[in-house]
Scaffold this active site. Structure first.
Site, PDB file in Angstrom:
ATOM      1  CE  LYS A  77      34.157 -23.969 -41.291  1.00  0.00           C
ATOM      2  NZ  LYS A  77      33.443 -22.743 -40.594  1.00  0.00           N
ATOM      3  CE1 TYR A  83      29.219 -25.419 -38.677  1.00  0.00           C
ATOM      4  CE2 TYR A  83      28.831 -25.567 -40.694  1.00  0.00           C
ATOM      5  CZ  TYR A  83      29.734 -25.280 -39.789  1.00  0.00           C
ATOM      6  OH  TYR A  83      30.859 -25.136 -39.985  1.00  0.00           O
ATOM      7  CG  ASN A  92      35.788 -19.780 -39.873  1.00  0.00           C
ATOM      8  OD1 ASN A  92      35.229 -20.855 -40.563  1.00  0.00           O
ATOM      9  ND2 ASN A  92      35.132 -19.724 -38.594  1.00  0.00           N
ATOM     10  CG  HIS A 111      33.880 -27.807 -38.205  1.00  0.00           C
ATOM     11  ND1 HIS A 111      33.119 -27.405 -37.374  1.00  0.00           N
ATOM     12  CD2 HIS A 111      33.768 -29.161 -37.822  1.00  0.00           C
ATOM     13  CE1 HIS A 111      32.374 -28.061 -36.506  1.00  0.00           C
ATOM     14  NE2 HIS A 111      32.921 -29.443 -37.047  1.00  0.00           N
ATOM     15  CD  GLU A 147      30.885 -31.812 -35.348  1.00  0.00           C
ATOM     16  OE1 GLU A 147      31.966 -31.718 -35.562  1.00  0.00           O
ATOM     17  OE2 GLU A 147      30.359 -30.925 -34.511  1.00  0.00           O
TER      18      GLU A 147
HETATM   19  O1  CDP Z   1      33.491 -23.190 -35.928  1.00  0.00           O
HETATM   20  P1  CDP Z   1      33.558 -22.710 -34.456  1.00  0.00           P
HETATM   21  O2  CDP Z   1      33.402 -23.772 -33.540  1.00  0.00           O
HETATM   22  O3  CDP Z   1      34.877 -21.905 -34.273  1.00  0.00           O
HETATM   23  O4  CDP Z   1      32.500 -21.772 -34.218  1.00  0.00           O
HETATM   24  P2  CDP Z   1      30.968 -21.642 -33.989  1.00  0.00           P
HETATM   25  O5  CDP Z   1      30.554 -20.670 -33.048  1.00  0.00           O
HETATM   26  O6  CDP Z   1      30.445 -23.120 -33.746  1.00  0.00           O
HETATM   27  O7  CDP Z   1      30.489 -21.346 -35.522  1.00  0.00           O
HETATM   28  C1  CDP Z   1      30.291 -22.350 -36.509  1.00  0.00           C
HETATM   29  C2  CDP Z   1      30.590 -21.606 -37.719  1.00  0.00           C
HETATM   30  O8  CDP Z   1      29.650 -20.478 -38.054  1.00  0.00           O
HETATM   31  C3  CDP Z   1      31.610 -20.840 -37.675  1.00  0.00           C
HETATM   32  O9  CDP Z   1      32.991 -21.462 -37.761  1.00  0.00           O
HETATM   33  C4  CDP Z   1      31.619 -19.533 -38.655  1.00  0.00           C
HETATM   34  O10 CDP Z   1      31.911 -20.205 -40.045  1.00  0.00           O
HETATM   35  C5  CDP Z   1      30.057 -19.402 -38.590  1.00  0.00           C
HETATM   36  N1  CDP Z   1      29.773 -18.131 -37.689  1.00  0.00           N
HETATM   37  C6  CDP Z   1      29.527 -16.940 -38.401  1.00  0.00           C
HETATM   38  O11 CDP Z   1      29.684 -17.147 -39.639  1.00  0.00           O
HETATM   39  N2  CDP Z   1      29.332 -16.100 -37.880  1.00  0.00           N
HETATM   40  C7  CDP Z   1      29.252 -15.922 -36.551  1.00  0.00           C
HETATM   41  N3  CDP Z   1      28.894 -14.654 -35.790  1.00  0.00           N
HETATM   42  C8  CDP Z   1      29.547 -17.087 -35.800  1.00  0.00           C
HETATM   43  C9  CDP Z   1      29.657 -18.205 -36.440  1.00  0.00           C
HETATM   44 MG    MG Z   2      31.417 -24.937 -33.346  1.00  0.00          MG
END
Ligand code: CDP
Ligand code: MG
Length: 139
Positions: free
Chosen positions: A9, A49, A112, A115, A126
């Protein structure tokens, strides 16, 4: 060969962690099947997303993901979808295990570092968003 879509990212990219993160995946035995440096636009971010549209963090997420260049990768290998999720660590670095990429490089639960696809269905969907067949090698 099983494949997954990884994004290094904009936060990790701009801080110069691209090489370290890529090396980690290669050291774990995964093959780079496709790679490109690019900047997402809002349309691409919305497509990638899609399941997060309407969530309270969605606008910030799109702003962050479109803020600068990132690297998109297709990695291949045995159990790559599950293994890369483990290597990346929990979404929020405060909860990520020692030695995971997010523990090492993420600055927040939003910015973070990486991805990775979370299932075979997500990976197939994706990968198609980011790469054509002609851009993939050895998969
Ligand atoms: O990336 P991952 O699959 O671990 O998490 P996700 O729950 O699918 O969320 C996608 C992305 O949205 C995360 O990697 C974060 O960058 C963002 N996110 C966020 O900014 N705040 C949250 N409470 C949850 C997700
Ligand atoms: Mg995810």
């Amino acid at each position: 060969m099983e494949k997954t879509l990884v994004l290094i990212k904009p936060d990790a990219f701009s801080k110069g962690h691209l090489g370290d993160i890529l090396k980690r995946y290669e050291d774990e035995g995964f093959k780079v099947i496709a790679a490109k440096v690019m900047q997402m636009d809002e349309k691409l971010a919305a497509s990638h997303y899609a399941e997060h549209i309407g969530k309270p963090y969605y606008e910030n997420l799109v702003e962050f993901m479109t803020s600068g260049p990132l690297m998109a990768l297709v990695l291949g290998g045995e159990n790559v979808i599950k293994r890369v999720r483990e290597i990346n660590g929990a979404t929020n670095p405060a909860q990520a295990a020692e030695g995971t990429i997010r523990k090492m490089y993420a600055e927040s639960g939003s910015k973070n570092a990486v991805h990775a696809s979370d299932s075979p269905e997500s990976a197939a969907r994706e990968i198609k968003i980011f790469f054509s067949e002609l851009e993939m090698f050895g998969g």
